[in-house]
Motif scaffolding. Structure first.
Motif, short mmCIF file in Angstrom:
data_model
loop_
_atom_site.label_atom_id
_atom_site.label_comp_id
_atom_site.label_asym_id
_atom_site.label_seq_id
_atom_site.Cartn_x
_atom_site.Cartn_y
_atom_site.Cartn_z
N LYS A 1 6.02 12.21 3.52
CA LYS A 1 6.89 12.15 4.68
C LYS A 1 6.67 10.89 5.54
CE LYS A 1 8.96 16.11 4.04
NZ LYS A 1 10.44 16.17 3.82
N GLY A 2 5.62 10.22 5.28
CA GLY A 2 5.31 9.03 6.06
C GLY A 2 3.80 8.79 6.06
N PRO B 1 -1.78 9.22 4.41
CA PRO B 1 -0.43 9.74 4.13
C PRO B 1 -0.18 11.05 4.90
CG PRO B 1 -1.90 10.25 2.31
CD PRO B 1 -2.69 9.39 3.25
N ILE B 2 1.12 11.28 5.24
CA ILE B 2 1.56 12.56 5.83
C ILE B 2 2.34 13.29 4.75
CG2 ILE B 2 2.93 13.66 7.65
CD1 ILE B 2 2.53 11.13 9.33
N GLU C 1 0.82 -1.21 0.00
CA GLU C 1 0.00 0.00 0.00
C GLU C 1 0.86 1.27 0.00
OE1 GLU C 1 -0.45 -2.52 2.04
OE2 GLU C 1 -2.36 -3.36 1.34
N LEU C 2 2.23 1.11 0.07
CA LEU C 2 3.11 2.26 0.19
C LEU C 2 3.04 3.17 -1.02
CD1 LEU C 2 5.08 3.39 2.26
CD2 LEU C 2 6.94 2.18 1.07
N ARG D 1 2.20 7.21 -1.23
CA ARG D 1 3.11 8.21 -1.83
C ARG D 1 2.38 9.11 -2.82
NH1 ARG D 1 8.10 3.97 -2.60
NH2 ARG D 1 9.07 4.34 -0.54
N LEU D 2 1.31 8.59 -3.37
CA LEU D 2 0.52 9.41 -4.30
C LEU D 2 -0.45 10.34 -3.57
CD1 LEU D 2 -0.31 6.68 -7.00
CD2 LEU D 2 1.37 8.54 -7.18
N GLY D 3 -0.43 10.27 -2.26
CA GLY D 3 -1.31 11.14 -1.47
C GLY D 3 -2.68 10.57 -1.23
#
Length: 470
Positions: free
Chosen positions: A151-152, A143-144, A113-114, A118-120
């Motif tokens: 960022k994480g 997402p952060i 799911e990462l 990353r795509l927000g």
């Protein structure tokens, strides 16, 4: 019979319908509340994620220590009753709210799911996730982002079992309420069915049994404006008819017994007197002639009874043909010439023409004219006047039989067509069976015509109609 049949079927039907309806409603409410609960849960998590993001950004900027960040997510986790992890941009866990999962610190989780994070984008998944979580959970990943840079992430999750425990109480309330609603509905149906349907039907049934046992004066007393009330009224109408028929039957048997017993007693007395030698030999012929008259009277009664029985049994058939009613009147007057002379009455026969052809059964029309003429001879005054006329008016022929005897009393006019009814019992006891006028009316009714009687200043008129043929 009603309680074991209609009531049980009706109660079972209503119970099944109500139960199925409430089960469907309870199932729908359970499904709806589950979705509603999960949606509310998700909204609550998303709302609290903004606070977590704020403190995470402070931690990354060096404005907050790791302990402060960990205390914040622990507090929020207790508040929303969820477990929270914080991961860096590579998916490694660096903060947890539940110390039981400390072995997951610095481990990479949810690698698949990462890319989505990353795509927000957020993600929402359910599963056991062996190696990460051994129990089935519902996971939300948020997402952060900082100025468009990943960022994480914030990982929030709940055990499906724990969510089920939260929903279980609601399910219990819904289904227990449905069960109580079904029981309450059955009680209400039972009560109102007993009051509105079963008890009235049982009363009608009870009265019907009593009537069948001979208590024909019993009636149903129900105050209801619905179909049950209409049924009770119809039942009472039927009971009235049965009572009337029973009364007529008893009167009929009584009258027939009396009418038959009287000539039989006379015949038996005269013959016994002759056989025993009580009656002198020179008077035997006289008494035999009286016995012969009684036998003729008995024969007339039997014939009239057979005719009446055939009429009431629906076996009274008519052979409709073209008939000259004037000719029937002439022949009937000739046949009654002796009786007319005995009464010293005069008979006027008035026709519009020599012939008047009508549609009817010849034998039955002879019977009608004979009975009406015989009735007039019985009641005409000694030396009085009888008049028979036929007139043509439009498509109808009107036949009237008049005698100048006493008028018929108003109370007698209501019953003159009844069986065995005799207005003057003293004058007609031996001459009449009391069935003649009843048979006449039935014959005319079978011909679908009308007959009526009128009192006029000079006497009594019997008039009936027939359909003309020519």
């Amino acid at each position: 019979m009603v309680k074991k049949g209609l009531f049980s079927k009706m109660l079972a039907t209503y119970t099944i319908i109500i139960s199925m309806s409430l089960i469907i409603i309870a199932s729908f409410l359970s499904y709806w509340f589950q979705n509603y609960f999960l949606d509310q849960r998700k909204e609550q998590i998303l709302n609290n994620s903004y606070m977590i993001q704020t403190y995470t950004m402070k931690y990354m900027a060096g404005d907050a220590t790791w302990q402060q960040l960990n205390d914040i997510i622990t507090m929020i986790a207790e508040n929303i009753k969820s477990d929270i992890w914080l991961t860096d941009s590579y998916g490694r866990v660096y903060a947890i709210s539940n110390k039981e999962h400390k072995e997951l610190m610095y481990k990479q989780v949810f690698v698949k799911e990462l890319e989505e994070l990353r795509l927000g984008n957020t993600f929402e998944v359910t599963g056991p996730y062996a190696g990460v979580l051994d129990k089935t959970v519902r996971v939300y990943g948020i997402p952060i982002m900082n100025e468009g840079t990943f960022k994480g992430s914030i990982i929030l999750y709940n055990s499906i079992e724990e969510l089920g425990q939260s929903l279980k109480r609601v399910y219990e309330i819904i289904w227990i309420s449905s069960i109580f609603a079904i029981i309450f509905s059955c009680i209400v149906i039972y009560y109102f069915s007993q009051k509105i349907i079963i008890k009235p039907l049982a009363e009608i049934n009870s009265v019907a049994r009593r009537i069948s046992n001979g208590d024909v004066d019993k009636r149903v007393y129900l105050k209801s404006n619905d179909e049950i009330g209409e049924l009770a009224q119809s039942f009472n109408f039927m009971a009235d008819s049965i009572e009337k028929n029973e009364k007529n039957r008893r009167e009929f048997i009584s009258n027939v017994s009396h009418e038959i017993r009287s000539p039989i007693t006379s015949i038996k007395g005269f013959i016994s007197g002759i056989l025993d030698g009580v009656i002198p030999q020179e008077k035997e012929k006289y008494y035999l002639s009286i016995a012969h008259e009684e036998i003729q009277r008995l024969t007339r009664l039997v014939n009239d009874l057979l005719d009446m029985s055939a009429i009431e049994a629906g076996e009274f058939s008519l052979r409709i043909m073209e008939v000259d009613i004037n000719e029937i009147i002439r022949l009937t007057v000739i046949n009654y010439e002796r009786k007319i002379k005995e009464k010293r009455a005069s008979v006027d026969v008035c026709f519009d023409g020599d012939s008047l052809f009508v549609a009817g059964d010849r034998d039955r029309l002879v019977q009608v004219i004979t009975n009406l003429l015989d009735n007039s001879i019985k009641y005409v005054n000694e030396g009085g006047k009888i008049k028979i006329s036929s007139k043509s008016k439009g498509k109808k022929a009107f036949i009237s039989v008049f005698n100048d005897g006493p008028k018929i009393a108003e109370e007698d006019l209501l019953h003159i067509w009844d069986r065995f009814y005799k207005a003057d019992k003293a004058r007609t006891a031996k001459d009449s069976t009391g069935l003649g006028l009843s048979i006449v009316r039935n014959i005319i009714t079978q011909l679908q015509e009308d007959i009526w009687v009128e009192n006029k200043d000079n006497g009594v008129y019997f008039t009936f109609t027939l359909m003309k043929v020519k």
